[in-house]
Design a protein around this motif. Structure first.
Motif, PDB file in Angstrom:
ATOM      1  N   ILE A 112       0.422  -5.277   8.709  1.00  0.00           N
ATOM      2  CA  ILE A 112       1.575  -4.562   8.870  1.00  0.00           C
ATOM      3  C   ILE A 112       1.046  -3.527   8.071  1.00  0.00           C
ATOM      4  CG2 ILE A 112       3.749  -4.057   8.142  1.00  0.00           C
ATOM      5  CD1 ILE A 112       3.247  -5.723  10.655  1.00  0.00           C
ATOM      6  N   GLU A 113       1.417  -2.257   8.166  1.00  0.00           N
ATOM      7  CA  GLU A 113       1.110  -0.895   7.291  1.00  0.00           C
ATOM      8  C   GLU A 113       1.957  -1.017   6.234  1.00  0.00           C
ATOM      9  OE1 GLU A 113      -1.031   1.510   5.548  1.00  0.00           O
ATOM     10  OE2 GLU A 113      -1.387   1.783   7.973  1.00  0.00           O
ATOM     11  N   ARG A 114       1.578  -1.132   4.814  1.00  0.00           N
ATOM     12  CA  ARG A 114       2.530  -1.366   3.763  1.00  0.00           C
ATOM     13  C   ARG A 114       3.116   0.172   3.291  1.00  0.00           C
ATOM     14  NH1 ARG A 114       3.719  -6.637   3.187  1.00  0.00           N
ATOM     15  NH2 ARG A 114       1.797  -8.066   3.274  1.00  0.00           N
ATOM     16  N   ARG A 229      -1.384  -3.396  -2.204  1.00  0.00           N
ATOM     17  CA  ARG A 229      -1.002  -4.604  -1.589  1.00  0.00           C
ATOM     18  C   ARG A 229      -1.454  -5.100  -0.290  1.00  0.00           C
ATOM     19  NH1 ARG A 229       4.776  -2.733  -0.220  1.00  0.00           N
ATOM     20  NH2 ARG A 229       5.115  -4.852  -0.144  1.00  0.00           N
ATOM     21  N   ASP A 230      -2.295  -4.110   0.374  1.00  0.00           N
ATOM     22  CA  ASP A 230      -3.202  -4.341   1.319  1.00  0.00           C
ATOM     23  C   ASP A 230      -4.308  -5.414   1.083  1.00  0.00           C
ATOM     24  OD1 ASP A 230      -3.640  -3.300   4.349  1.00  0.00           O
ATOM     25  OD2 ASP A 230      -5.804  -3.621   3.264  1.00  0.00           O
ATOM     26  N   LEU A 231      -4.270  -6.454   1.798  1.00  0.00           N
ATOM     27  CA  LEU A 231      -5.241  -7.593   1.379  1.00  0.00           C
ATOM     28  C   LEU A 231      -6.519  -7.221   1.863  1.00  0.00           C
ATOM     29  CD1 LEU A 231      -3.188 -10.714   2.901  1.00  0.00           C
ATOM     30  CD2 LEU A 231      -3.296  -9.960   0.516  1.00  0.00           C
ATOM     31  N   ASP A 232      -6.960  -6.485   2.862  1.00  0.00           N
ATOM     32  CA  ASP A 232      -8.363  -6.133   3.239  1.00  0.00           C
ATOM     33  C   ASP A 232      -8.844  -4.980   2.054  1.00  0.00           C
ATOM     34  OD1 ASP A 232      -8.280  -7.629   5.427  1.00  0.00           O
ATOM     35  OD2 ASP A 232      -7.728  -5.738   6.836  1.00  0.00           O
ATOM     36  N   LEU A 339      -7.991  -2.624 -12.505  1.00  0.00           N
ATOM     37  CA  LEU A 339      -7.432  -4.049 -12.350  1.00  0.00           C
ATOM     38  C   LEU A 339      -6.971  -4.448 -13.487  1.00  0.00           C
ATOM     39  CD1 LEU A 339      -7.902  -6.694 -10.819  1.00  0.00           C
ATOM     40  CD2 LEU A 339      -9.800  -7.315 -12.054  1.00  0.00           C
ATOM     41  N   ARG A 340      -5.885  -4.983 -13.652  1.00  0.00           N
ATOM     42  CA  ARG A 340      -4.951  -5.407 -14.911  1.00  0.00           C
ATOM     43  C   ARG A 340      -4.188  -6.335 -14.422  1.00  0.00           C
ATOM     44  NH1 ARG A 340       0.200  -3.570 -17.584  1.00  0.00           N
ATOM     45  NH2 ARG A 340      -0.072  -3.771 -19.602  1.00  0.00           N
ATOM     46  N   ASN A 341      -4.269  -7.639 -15.343  1.00  0.00           N
ATOM     47  CA  ASN A 341      -3.543  -8.764 -15.141  1.00  0.00           C
ATOM     48  C   ASN A 341      -3.520  -9.154 -13.785  1.00  0.00           C
ATOM     49  OD1 ASN A 341      -1.661 -10.876 -15.872  1.00  0.00           O
ATOM     50  ND2 ASN A 341       0.238  -9.772 -16.434  1.00  0.00           N
ATOM     51  N   GLY A 342      -4.823  -9.329 -13.084  1.00  0.00           N
ATOM     52  CA  GLY A 342      -4.973  -9.749 -12.006  1.00  0.00           C
ATOM     53  C   GLY A 342      -4.570  -9.000 -10.583  1.00  0.00           C
ATOM     54  N   VAL A 343      -4.151  -8.128 -10.971  1.00  0.00           N
ATOM     55  CA  VAL A 343      -3.529  -6.990 -10.030  1.00  0.00           C
ATOM     56  C   VAL A 343      -4.105  -5.490  -9.979  1.00  0.00           C
ATOM     57  CG1 VAL A 343      -1.348  -5.589  -9.441  1.00  0.00           C
ATOM     58  CG2 VAL A 343      -1.384  -7.917 -10.337  1.00  0.00           C
ATOM     59  N   TRP A 344      -4.498  -5.087  -8.832  1.00  0.00           N
ATOM     60  CA  TRP A 344      -5.184  -3.781  -8.491  1.00  0.00           C
ATOM     61  C   TRP A 344      -4.200  -2.902  -8.360  1.00  0.00           C
ATOM     62  CZ3 TRP A 344     -10.097  -2.601  -9.487  1.00  0.00           C
ATOM     63  CH2 TRP A 344     -11.111  -3.907  -9.470  1.00  0.00           C
ATOM     64  N   TYR A 345      -4.390  -1.577  -9.057  1.00  0.00           N
ATOM     65  CA  TYR A 345      -3.699  -0.466  -8.704  1.00  0.00           C
ATOM     66  C   TYR A 345      -4.570   0.820  -8.597  1.00  0.00           C
ATOM     67  CZ  TYR A 345      -0.333  -2.940 -11.713  1.00  0.00           C
ATOM     68  OH  TYR A 345       0.520  -3.807 -12.155  1.00  0.00           O
ATOM     69  N   LYS A 346      -3.938   1.674  -7.725  1.00  0.00           N
ATOM     70  CA  LYS A 346      -4.739   2.910  -7.119  1.00  0.00           C
ATOM     71  C   LYS A 346      -4.107   4.060  -8.087  1.00  0.00           C
ATOM     72  CE  LYS A 346      -5.829   5.685  -3.251  1.00  0.00           C
ATOM     73  NZ  LYS A 346      -5.579   5.986  -1.719  1.00  0.00           N
ATOM     74  N   ILE A 347      -4.863   4.854  -8.818  1.00  0.00           N
ATOM     75  CA  ILE A 347      -4.385   5.918  -9.699  1.00  0.00           C
ATOM     76  C   ILE A 347      -4.897   7.107  -9.086  1.00  0.00           C
ATOM     77  CG2 ILE A 347      -4.177   6.589 -11.918  1.00  0.00           C
ATOM     78  CD1 ILE A 347      -3.622   3.846 -11.690  1.00  0.00           C
TER      79      ILE A 347
END
Length: 538
Positions: A112-114, A229-232, A339-347
């Motif tokens: 699914i497209e997030r 949030r996309d697993l790939d 990568l922060r606290n185990g989470v990836w963010y796109k800036i």
């Protein structure tokens, strides 16, 4: 005169497949559905209805409380079965999945497209007529929350901080006839419309057009920071991180505590709990590399390796995976990721540039602070007080104010009676974000709250007590100093999220008319390498 038959209002939950070329078996769980029913729908490439297989009808488990002894017949409660279906429609080069009832259980979430629904909604609502929004902070304590209003309001009346929070769902008044009166968007686009089956192609075509459109200017900030949030995409970023490690590109890698902890109750950190394992006073990525003794770390390894917080008895009182403690900033293609606290963010790169540009003219404090050689910040503050002139010690003189800060420390040191100095040894982006926020809260309370000044005044040295704590002080007579003990260049080399918190604190403090400056405290190299060992038992 005959009444016209009212068309039933249908609730539609519309998802978009990430890849319109995927087969149905890659989008939904065919094993849980009956054979598809092909429908004739104009303007579509294909339209297939998948009805969920029905589980055997059963009595709800809680009814056994009343039926087990035979006093109540089970048939009195009736039988339950969950009806559900998905409608897979291919149109305009896109594949849509419409979910009905419990049909969402048939979806393969990775296909699914997030944020499809969120983007369509932002391109379809009146920005001044919103009803609710779901948001998530990325501050030192990540928080998910929902704000809503009983009347239509502007987005910022729903108390969203566009630079410190991410928007991930919104409901508002629709500007699009095909979508009805209100529209809600997250991963799915959710609408309630008076529609027949033949109206669906027009609705779906409009939704993909809105999805592919640029966001309106009033919502452009939504794309500043996005949680990946996309697993790939997460897998790809983890592989890119592995390549950074192979290439030894560690300049923007730090190890730090992923949460605020009490440093007074611990003696250091270790990567295992063997007796002769060193306990490090400071977390360092280089120490982790030394622990691996030449082995190149990988994401998989860092998810299984653990960092222990040791108490004075050399016992583990808390632990985290190394991956969760890693703060990494990488570039992949033209994009900036964190990568922060185990989470990836796109800036958004424009956002990175804007933050750096704002901090360019931040004053650097001219005073040369003593070298930082102590294990604990309170010992350093006392050392400065005892060895330097014109300093007052305020460390641990907390004021109980209630609310999120409960006990507020006005500052660590006061210099020349008008410089409120906040000292922090750089450990992680979390600690710095906390530092900047706390400094701002104390400064704001000092100007705006006479009760706070009355509580503070007895804690001030006689030479700088306020003659009338009820009178509002002139903030332009004071300077807020953030003094950071670090090897890094400041503010250039600070973690990005810390820069954002600093920028917001700076903006508000300047608006209050305070002077603000940043000070770098040099750290003793020996402290950075300092280790402790558990004593051998006799």
């Amino acid at each position: 005169m005959a009444k016209s038959k009212k068309i039933r209002k249908e609730k539609l939950s519309i998802y978009l497949a990430r890849d319109g070329g995927k087969s149905d078996s890659e989008i939904i769980k065919l094993e849980n559905a009956k054979p598809p029913i092909e429908l004739d729908l104009p303007e579509t490439e294909s339209s297939l209805l998948y009805i969920k297989k029905q589980p055997p009808k059963s009595v709800t488990p809680w009814t056994k409380l009343f039926t087990s002894d035979g006093q109540v017949d089970a048939s009195q409660f009736g039988m339950s079965s969950n009806v559900g279906a998905v409608f897979v429609v291919r149109i305009s080069g896109a594949t849509f999945i419409l979910s009905f009832g419990t049909g969402f259980h048939l979806l393969k979430s990775e296909a699914i497209e997030r944020d499809f629904g969120l983007k369509v909604t932002l391109n379809s609502v009146d920005p001044d007529k919103l009803r609710s929004l779901d948001k998530a902070s990325y501050d030192h304590n990540p928080l998910n929350s929902r704000t809503q209003s009983s009347v239509d309001v502007d987005v910022f009346n729903l108390h969203l901080d566009s630079e410190m929070e991410m928007l991930y769902a919104v409901t508002g008044a629709s500007l699009v006839e095909e979508f009805g009166s209100h529209v809600t968007g997250r991963d799915a686009l959710t609408i309630a419309v008076e529609a027949k089956l033949t109206d669906l192609p027009k609705i779906l075509s409009e939704s993909i057009r809105r999805y592919r459109s640029k966001l309106p200017a009033k919502f452009s900030w939504v794309e500043n920071i996005n949680r990946v949030r996309d697993l790939d995409e997460i897998d790809i970023l983890d592989m890119e991180l592995d390549q950074y490690l192979v290439d030894e590109k560690h300049d923007n890698f730090w190890l730090g505590e992923p949460e605020i902890i009490d440093w007074e109750s611990q003696i250091g950190y270790s990567f295992d709990m063997y007796q002769r394992t060193p306990r490090y006073v400071i977390l360092s990525f280089d120490d982790y590399l030394n622990y691996l003794n030449g082995t190149v770390p990988t994401v998989e390894m860092m998810k299984s390796n653990v960092i222990h917080v040791n108490n004075s008895e050399y016992q583990s009182v808390k632990s985290w995976p190394v991956y969760r403690c890693l703060y990494a900033e990488i570039k992949f293609g033209s994009d900036h990721y964190i990568l922060r606290n185990g989470v990836w963010y796109k800036i958004n790169c424009d956002f990175v540039t804007a933050v750096d540009e704002y901090l360019k003219d931040l004053d650097i404090h001219p005073f040369k602070f003593p070298l930082y050689t102590q294990d604990r910040e309170e010992d350093y503050n006392e050392h400065v007080f005892n060895t330097e002139s014109n300093f007052c010690l305020m460390d641990k003189n907390n004021i109980k104010i209630g609310g999120p800060y409960d006990k507020l420390e006005h500052c660590d040191l006061i210099r020349n009676g008008n410089e409120f100095i906040h000292v922090k040894f750089y450990r992680s982006s979390s600690t710095l974000s906390h530092l900047f926020s706390q400094g701002f809260v104390a400064a704001e309370a000092f100007v705006k709250d006479s009760w706070y000044r009355e509580q503070l005044n007895p804690k001030l040295p006689t030479s700088i007590k306020l003659s009338d704590p009820k009178a509002r002080p002139n903030p332009s007579n004071y300077n807020i100093v953030y003094a950071i003990a670090t090897e890094k260049k400041i503010p250039n080399d600070l973690p990005f999220f810390s820069k954002v918190t600093l920028k917001n604190s700076l903006k508000t403090l300047r608006a209050l008319d305070y002077g603000v400056s940043l000070a770098k405290i040099d750290v003793c190299p020996i402290l950075l390498k300092k280790k402790k060992y558990k004593p051998r038992k006799n």
